[in-house]
Design a protein around this motif. Structure first.
Motif, short mmCIF file in Angstrom:
data_model
loop_
_atom_site.label_atom_id
_atom_site.label_comp_id
_atom_site.label_asym_id
_atom_site.label_seq_id
_atom_site.Cartn_x
_atom_site.Cartn_y
_atom_site.Cartn_z
N HIS A 76 0.84 -1.20 0.00
CA HIS A 76 0.00 0.00 0.00
C HIS A 76 0.88 1.25 0.00
CE1 HIS A 76 -4.16 1.54 1.17
NE2 HIS A 76 -3.42 2.65 1.10
N HIS A 103 1.00 5.23 -2.01
CA HIS A 103 0.45 6.19 -2.98
C HIS A 103 1.59 6.88 -3.71
CE1 HIS A 103 -3.56 5.54 -1.35
NE2 HIS A 103 -3.01 5.58 -0.15
N GLU A 134 -8.31 1.82 -2.73
CA GLU A 134 -8.79 1.45 -1.44
C GLU A 134 -10.21 1.95 -1.23
OE1 GLU A 134 -5.66 4.46 0.44
OE2 GLU A 134 -7.04 3.72 1.94
N HIS A 141 -6.28 -2.62 5.52
CA HIS A 141 -5.03 -1.88 5.44
C HIS A 141 -4.84 -1.03 6.69
CE1 HIS A 141 -3.83 2.27 4.52
NE2 HIS A 141 -5.08 2.57 4.30
N ASP A 192 1.63 2.85 3.46
CA ASP A 192 0.64 3.91 3.32
C ASP A 192 1.34 5.22 2.98
OD1 ASP A 192 -1.89 4.91 3.05
OD2 ASP A 192 -2.20 5.32 5.18
ZN LIG Z 1 -4.02 4.66 1.46
#
Ligand SMILES: [Zn+2]
Length: 267
Positions: free
Chosen positions: A5, A7, A94, A160, A215
């Motif tokens: 995960h 971005h 997500e 997550h 994340d």
């Molecule tokens: Zn995220």
């Protein structure tokens, strides 16, 4: 290590994205999963994943924080993109519920989640779930989804950035889902390590149900807390798990890699 995960398509990495990705490769990060959050990110996620095919793997979805009054239009566009790109997606996400910042669109968030879960079951892709201050509602929706599905594929996926109670972890495990473990586990006063380790009532959370994640750009682990997160920093998460499970860090990495490859069908 596999980052399930990050971005990496977002603004925070814009100035030096290529260098950042190259550095992760050199640092032993084997793959990254890049989840979408809204209509705008369909293009950015696919672009970075096409440029780094076989290393960055795309997921698409409508994030609960992006559920506003135009949600039906947003959802239709995201759903169209998911159907169009289904063969290259490793997950839908997500998606989920987030009551932390704004509860205005609570009912709409639930509807958007339910509709995307239907798509998850129809297409048989795993799901990347986001939950903030909405545990009861999200578990209820997931249980109903599983209960009501006669034909669709069995629900597979990950919660997550898990940071809940052992009871919540158990409900998630009972549904066959994985827990995504990120920087939170390295934070002082965080109970997550104790929760994973178990106690007199609960066994430890099985290591074959954990995956690593950043994340990024958020949630950097100690000693990088407050910085822009990078996948290579997951070594601090793996080291913390190594203490919790009393296993060598190499074993933690090997097991979580195998879990990620199995869940997301990454070769
Ligand atoms: Zn995220």
């Amino acid at each position: 290590m596999i980052d399930t995960h990050i971005h990496i398509d977002e603004e925070a990495y814009a100035p030096d994205r290529e260098e950042v990705i190259a550095l992760q490769r050199e640092s032993g990060v084997e793959a990254m999963i890049v989840p979408g959050v809204n209509v705008a990110s369909i293009e950015t996620v696919l672009e970075v994943c096409h440029a780094h095919s076989g290393y960055c793997y795309p997921a698409l979805g409508l994030h609960p924080e992006d559920v506003k009054e135009d949600w039906e239009c947003q959802l239709a566009l995201v759903e169209k993109a998911i159907r169009e790109h289904r063969h290259e997606l490793v997950a839908i996400g997500e998606i989920g519920l987030d009551y932390y910042w704004d509860k205005t669109y609570k009912e709409e968030q639930k509807e958007v989640l339910r509709r995307q879960l239907r798509l998850v079951q129809e297409l048989g892709l795993p799901v990347i779930l986001h939950n903030r201050e909405a545990t009861e509602d999200i578990l209820k929706i997931l249980q109903l989804t599983i209960h009501n599905s006669q034909s669709g594929h069995p629900l597979r996926g990950v919660f997550h950035c898990f940071n809940g109670s052992r009871e919540t972890a158990q409900q998630i495990l009972d549904m066959g889902l994985y827990l995504g473990i990120g920087g939170v586990i390295t934070f002082k006063n965080c109970k997550l390590a104790d929760i994973l380790a178990g106690d007199e009532r609960f066994a430890p959370v099985p290591l074959d149900r954990l995956v690593l994640e950043t994340d990024g750009p958020y949630m950097a682990p100690v000693p990088h807390r407050g910085q822009r997160n990078e996948s290579r920093f997951m070594i601090h998460v793996a080291e913390r798990l190594s203490q919790v499970y009393k296993e060598p860090v190499e074993q933690i990495i090997a097991q979580t890699n195998a879990n990620s490859r199995l869940l997301f069908s990454i070769k």
